[in-house]
Design a protein around this motif. Structure first.
Motif, PDB file in Angstrom:
ATOM      1  N   ALA A 103       0.910  -0.951   0.021  1.00  0.00           N
ATOM      2  CA  ALA A 103      -0.170  -0.104   0.119  1.00  0.00           C
ATOM      3  C   ALA A 103       0.914   1.402   0.027  1.00  0.00           C
ATOM      4  CB  ALA A 103      -0.879  -0.094   1.249  1.00  0.00           C
ATOM      5  N   TRP A 104       2.056   1.047   0.464  1.00  0.00           N
ATOM      6  CA  TRP A 104       2.875   2.466   0.763  1.00  0.00           C
ATOM      7  C   TRP A 104       4.394   2.000   0.313  1.00  0.00           C
ATOM      8  CZ3 TRP A 104       0.175   6.851   1.535  1.00  0.00           C
ATOM      9  CH2 TRP A 104      -0.792   6.618   2.240  1.00  0.00           C
ATOM     10  N   VAL A 105       5.171   3.080  -0.202  1.00  0.00           N
ATOM     11  CA  VAL A 105       6.553   3.017  -0.437  1.00  0.00           C
ATOM     12  C   VAL A 105       7.114   3.954   0.743  1.00  0.00           C
ATOM     13  CG1 VAL A 105       8.459   3.813  -1.774  1.00  0.00           C
ATOM     14  CG2 VAL A 105       6.307   3.079  -2.954  1.00  0.00           C
ATOM     15  N   GLU A 155       5.748   9.622   9.482  1.00  0.00           N
ATOM     16  CA  GLU A 155       5.333   9.089  10.722  1.00  0.00           C
ATOM     17  C   GLU A 155       6.805   9.081  11.618  1.00  0.00           C
ATOM     18  OE1 GLU A 155       4.701   4.842  10.041  1.00  0.00           O
ATOM     19  OE2 GLU A 155       2.362   5.461   9.351  1.00  0.00           O
ATOM     20  N   LEU A 156       6.665   9.491  12.790  1.00  0.00           N
ATOM     21  CA  LEU A 156       7.980   9.666  13.402  1.00  0.00           C
ATOM     22  C   LEU A 156       8.159   8.841  14.916  1.00  0.00           C
ATOM     23  CD1 LEU A 156       9.774  13.075  14.201  1.00  0.00           C
ATOM     24  CD2 LEU A 156       8.801  11.796  16.249  1.00  0.00           C
ATOM     25  N   SER A 157       9.028   8.343  15.265  1.00  0.00           N
ATOM     26  CA  SER A 157       9.193   7.607  16.484  1.00  0.00           C
ATOM     27  C   SER A 157      10.489   7.942  17.182  1.00  0.00           C
ATOM     28  CB  SER A 157       9.194   6.136  16.190  1.00  0.00           C
ATOM     29  OG  SER A 157      10.122   5.517  15.472  1.00  0.00           O
ATOM     30  N   THR A 158      10.759   8.083  18.354  1.00  0.00           N
ATOM     31  CA  THR A 158      11.801   8.719  18.923  1.00  0.00           C
ATOM     32  C   THR A 158      11.938   7.845  20.125  1.00  0.00           C
ATOM     33  OG1 THR A 158      13.119  10.983  19.599  1.00  0.00           O
ATOM     34  CG2 THR A 158      10.477  10.679  19.941  1.00  0.00           C
ATOM     35  N   ALA A 159      13.239   8.098  20.834  1.00  0.00           N
ATOM     36  CA  ALA A 159      13.532   7.420  21.976  1.00  0.00           C
ATOM     37  C   ALA A 159      14.837   8.358  22.728  1.00  0.00           C
ATOM     38  CB  ALA A 159      13.948   5.780  22.130  1.00  0.00           C
ATOM     39  N   VAL A 160      14.293   8.884  23.889  1.00  0.00           N
ATOM     40  CA  VAL A 160      15.416   9.944  24.304  1.00  0.00           C
ATOM     41  C   VAL A 160      16.819   9.140  24.774  1.00  0.00           C
ATOM     42  CG1 VAL A 160      16.007  11.554  26.343  1.00  0.00           C
ATOM     43  CG2 VAL A 160      13.645  11.533  25.288  1.00  0.00           C
ATOM     44  N   GLY A 161      17.833   9.740  23.812  1.00  0.00           N
ATOM     45  CA  GLY A 161      19.258   8.952  24.287  1.00  0.00           C
ATOM     46  C   GLY A 161      19.493   7.971  23.267  1.00  0.00           C
ATOM     47  N   LYS A 162      18.350   7.469  22.459  1.00  0.00           N
ATOM     48  CA  LYS A 162      18.634   6.299  21.462  1.00  0.00           C
ATOM     49  C   LYS A 162      18.514   6.977  19.888  1.00  0.00           C
ATOM     50  CE  LYS A 162      17.442   2.797  24.641  1.00  0.00           C
ATOM     51  NZ  LYS A 162      16.490   1.551  24.942  1.00  0.00           N
ATOM     52  N   GLY A 163      17.608   7.860  19.758  1.00  0.00           N
ATOM     53  CA  GLY A 163      17.614   8.391  18.443  1.00  0.00           C
ATOM     54  C   GLY A 163      16.000   8.819  17.825  1.00  0.00           C
ATOM     55  N   THR A 164      16.151   9.035  16.544  1.00  0.00           N
ATOM     56  CA  THR A 164      14.971   9.290  16.102  1.00  0.00           C
ATOM     57  C   THR A 164      14.807   8.644  14.538  1.00  0.00           C
ATOM     58  OG1 THR A 164      14.732  11.308  17.081  1.00  0.00           O
ATOM     59  CG2 THR A 164      13.381  11.340  15.281  1.00  0.00           C
ATOM     60  N   ARG A 165      13.472   8.063  14.248  1.00  0.00           N
ATOM     61  CA  ARG A 165      13.095   7.730  13.001  1.00  0.00           C
ATOM     62  C   ARG A 165      11.923   8.386  12.291  1.00  0.00           C
ATOM     63  NH1 ARG A 165       9.770   3.865  10.509  1.00  0.00           N
ATOM     64  NH2 ARG A 165      10.654   2.475   8.651  1.00  0.00           N
ATOM     65  N   VAL A 166      12.442   8.948  11.271  1.00  0.00           N
ATOM     66  CA  VAL A 166      11.236   9.600  10.215  1.00  0.00           C
ATOM     67  C   VAL A 166      11.238   9.068   9.359  1.00  0.00           C
ATOM     68  CG1 VAL A 166      10.935  11.891   9.184  1.00  0.00           C
ATOM     69  CG2 VAL A 166      11.958  11.860  11.266  1.00  0.00           C
ATOM     70  N   ALA A 167       9.884   8.612   9.001  1.00  0.00           N
ATOM     71  CA  ALA A 167       9.500   7.839   7.713  1.00  0.00           C
ATOM     72  C   ALA A 167       8.575   8.536   6.886  1.00  0.00           C
ATOM     73  CB  ALA A 167       8.942   6.505   8.131  1.00  0.00           C
ATOM     74  N   PHE A 168       8.715   8.675   5.742  1.00  0.00           N
ATOM     75  CA  PHE A 168       7.490   9.022   4.634  1.00  0.00           C
ATOM     76  C   PHE A 168       7.146   7.786   4.175  1.00  0.00           C
ATOM     77  CE2 PHE A 168      10.877  12.432   3.124  1.00  0.00           C
ATOM     78  CZ  PHE A 168      11.046  13.041   4.324  1.00  0.00           C
ATOM     79  N   ARG A 169       5.779   7.998   4.097  1.00  0.00           N
ATOM     80  CA  ARG A 169       4.943   6.957   3.306  1.00  0.00           C
ATOM     81  C   ARG A 169       4.083   7.524   2.226  1.00  0.00           C
ATOM     82  NH1 ARG A 169       3.065   1.807   7.132  1.00  0.00           N
ATOM     83  NH2 ARG A 169       4.897   1.421   7.814  1.00  0.00           N
ATOM     84  N   LEU A 170       4.355   6.859   1.036  1.00  0.00           N
ATOM     85  CA  LEU A 170       3.732   7.680  -0.154  1.00  0.00           C
ATOM     86  C   LEU A 170       3.045   6.383  -1.018  1.00  0.00           C
ATOM     87  CD1 LEU A 170       7.352   9.489  -1.422  1.00  0.00           C
ATOM     88  CD2 LEU A 170       4.913  10.669  -0.326  1.00  0.00           C
ATOM     89  N   PRO A 171       1.981   6.932  -1.708  1.00  0.00           N
ATOM     90  CA  PRO A 171       1.564   5.892  -2.456  1.00  0.00           C
ATOM     91  C   PRO A 171       2.108   5.286  -3.643  1.00  0.00           C
ATOM     92  CG  PRO A 171       0.312   8.002  -2.692  1.00  0.00           C
ATOM     93  CD  PRO A 171       1.483   8.000  -1.732  1.00  0.00           C
ATOM     94  N   PRO A 172       2.163   4.110  -4.161  1.00  0.00           N
ATOM     95  CA  PRO A 172       2.850   3.975  -5.412  1.00  0.00           C
ATOM     96  C   PRO A 172       2.222   4.372  -6.336  1.00  0.00           C
ATOM     97  CG  PRO A 172       2.557   1.899  -4.163  1.00  0.00           C
ATOM     98  CD  PRO A 172       1.706   3.102  -3.366  1.00  0.00           C
ATOM     99  N   LYS A 173       2.754   4.548  -7.701  1.00  0.00           N
ATOM    100  CA  LYS A 173       2.319   5.224  -8.782  1.00  0.00           C
ATOM    101  C   LYS A 173       0.897   4.435  -9.238  1.00  0.00           C
ATOM    102  CE  LYS A 173       3.244   6.126 -13.805  1.00  0.00           C
ATOM    103  NZ  LYS A 173       2.179   7.188 -13.416  1.00  0.00           N
ATOM    104  N   GLY A 174      -0.018   5.372  -9.517  1.00  0.00           N
ATOM    105  CA  GLY A 174      -1.268   5.143 -10.056  1.00  0.00           C
ATOM    106  C   GLY A 174      -2.194   4.594  -9.074  1.00  0.00           C
ATOM    107  N   THR A 175      -2.060   4.762  -7.451  1.00  0.00           N
ATOM    108  CA  THR A 175      -2.763   4.169  -6.495  1.00  0.00           C
ATOM    109  C   THR A 175      -3.561   5.397  -5.885  1.00  0.00           C
ATOM    110  OG1 THR A 175      -0.891   4.198  -4.875  1.00  0.00           O
ATOM    111  CG2 THR A 175      -1.617   2.097  -6.079  1.00  0.00           C
TER     112      THR A 175
END
Length: 176
Positions: A103-105, A155-175
């Motif tokens: 559903a997502w790239v 979408e963002l997830s983080t843990a103090v002292g451990k780091g951060t993850r930022v993710a983009f979710r994009l619809p595949p072409k034609g969806t």
């Protein structure tokens, strides 16, 4: 001092313009892996100077309908934030994958920085919110706007002292 402040003011104005004028999307078929490669190339010196170890795991993902330049700007903003958060050293992982049953790239950036304090989480996508001395507070709000206009989500997830993850979710072409 004058030159540094002039550059800072210039960056603020540039970010304000990016934020205020939502340029129309010039949609084309885009390979997100090529967007990432170009963003990394643009920031290669900063990554090297800050001694950040870069790990790329770019999967085989379908094309998306997107504006290459605006998508690149989103990646640049997130990579710059990650490098600045880690200051000297650290690891930045960039991954692409097809998720949620196709559903997502997903384009994900994970750093080993200090993470984001819980009291800042609700504000990080707000325009002008910054904890940086030289920050404008527009980087992540610009990212959020660009990804949303592409029919995606951040979408963002983080843990103090451990780091951060930022993710983009994009619809595949034609969806979209």
């Amino acid at each position: 001092l004058v030159q540094r402040e002039t550059e800072r003011c210039s960056a603020i104005v540039r970010n304000l313009l990016d934020f205020a004028r939502e340029r129309p999307l010039a949609l084309k078929e885009v390979n997100v892996n090529l967007v990432i490669e170009e963003a990394v190339q643009l920031l290669g010196n900063q990554i090297q100077i800050q001694d950040v170890k870069l790990e790329k795991r770019l999967g085989h993902v379908p094309l998306v309908d997107g504006d290459f330049g605006q998508m690149r700007q989103s990646c640049v903003n997130v990579i710059m934030n990650a490098c600045e958060a880690m200051q000297r050293g650290g690891r930045l992982s960039i991954d692409t994958a097809l998720v949620d049953g196709g559903a997502w790239v997903e384009v994900a950036f994970a750093d080993t920085g200090p993470g984001i304090p819980p009291d800042h989480l609700s504000k990080i996508f707000d325009p002008f919110f910054t904890t940086k001395e030289k920050g404008t507070g527009l980087g992540l709000s610009v990212v959020y706007g660009i990804v949303e206009r592409h029919g995606g989500k951040v979408e963002l997830s983080t843990a103090v002292g451990k780091g951060t993850r930022v993710a983009f979710r994009l619809p595949p072409k034609g969806t979209r």
